[in-house]
Design an enzyme around this catalytic site. Structure first.
Site, short mmCIF file in Angstrom:
data_model
loop_
_atom_site.label_atom_id
_atom_site.label_comp_id
_atom_site.label_asym_id
_atom_site.label_seq_id
_atom_site.Cartn_x
_atom_site.Cartn_y
_atom_site.Cartn_z
CD GLU A 115 -2.73 1.22 2.53
OE1 GLU A 115 -3.75 1.91 2.49
OE2 GLU A 115 -2.40 0.50 3.51
CD GLU A 136 -8.23 1.76 5.61
OE1 GLU A 136 -7.70 0.80 6.17
OE2 GLU A 136 -7.68 2.42 4.72
#
Length: 273
Positions: free
Chosen positions: A153, A251
């Site tokens: 990520e 998220e």
């Protein structure tokens, strides 16, 4: 729960925080989510078995699927963002990888986020990449036989210290040049990428084949879709057109007293262009 052709999962590390952690799984289910994901839920890489059993029981009793899990990343509250680049922490990370594999076998979870880590002042980027690659290869070796994918990520450049993976190019170059890309994929987070100046719509179209998981939040503020300036709906539509069929993790940081109250964005026009 579906939005713009994509099945959603709720990240209970950042959503439903009005509840105690173990109660968030049931709260997510009550809000309509059938899948959840989470950052590493324990303070240590290998928690006591009782704590692990309580976690697994909370997921199971809530009737949700665990579809995403972070490896241990150090003390996130203190600002740490992964241990892959730190050779002196690899024994702890190795033990954590083995435990994550056990969780995968128990739950059927198949997507695992291994945060790269922040470079120490004495580390060169190349030397750090060699160290991190060792950790990624060990994670792939443990999880790929179970059907698992190890995710990398990119993170927001000014919010995560000396974390060098900031763009899609950074992530894919590391995976291709230092790690056998098989068994790995990009974690495409609209907040982090958009914050760093990526065109998330164009990137979705260009890189869909390399994306293993998607997470959504707006920027600025990391709030719910529609609270900032990112074209999240257009990005999700581009992903659908490009053939991405995986989950989309929700998220964001709710600005409302409860997470359920923040879910009004799901009631917007929900038909992809």
């Amino acid at each position: 729960m579906q939005y713009r052709r994509h099945q959603l999962s709720a990240n209970v590390s950042i959503l439903f925080t009005e509840y105690d952690y173990l109660d968030r799984f049931a709260a997510a289910r009550a809000a309509g989510f059938d899948a959840v994901e989470t950052w590493w839920p324990f303070a240590t890489p290998t928690p006591p078995r009782r704590s692990l059993n309580e976690f697994l029981a909370a997921v199971d009793s809530a009737g949700v699927r665990l579809t995403g899990l972070n490896f241990w990343a150090g003390d996130m509250a203190a600002g740490q963002r992964g241990m892959a680049v730190h050779a002196d922490r690899h024994d702890e990370l190795r033990a954590n990888i083995a435990l994550v594999a056990d969780i995968a076998a128990t739950t059927g979870c198949r997507h695992f986020n291994l945060l790269y880590g922040q470079l120490a002042s004495e580390q060169s980027p190349g030397a750090a990449a060699e160290v991190a690659a060792e950790a990624f290869r060990e994670a792939v070796a443990a999880l790929r036989p179970l059907g698992g994918t190890i995710l990398l990520e990119p993170l927001a450049h000014d919010l995560n210290g000396a974390y060098p993976i900031r763009t899609i190019g950074d992530a894919l170059s590391f995976l291709d040049d230092y790690v056998d890309a098989a068994g790995t994929a990009l974690l495409f987070d609209t907040f982090h990428l958009g914050h760093n100046g990526e065109d998330i719509v164009a990137a979705a179209d260009t890189h869909a084949a390399r994306i293993g998981h998607v997470q959504i939040a707006d920027d600025p503020g990391r709030g719910a879709p529609g609270t900032g300036e990112l074209p999240i709906d257009a990005c999700l539509d581009a992903l659908a057109r490009a053939g991405y069929t995986g989950r989309v993790g929700v998220e964001y940081k709710p600005s409302t007293p409860t997470t359920s109250a923040s879910l009004t964005w799901l009631r917007r026009t929900n038909t992809p262009a």
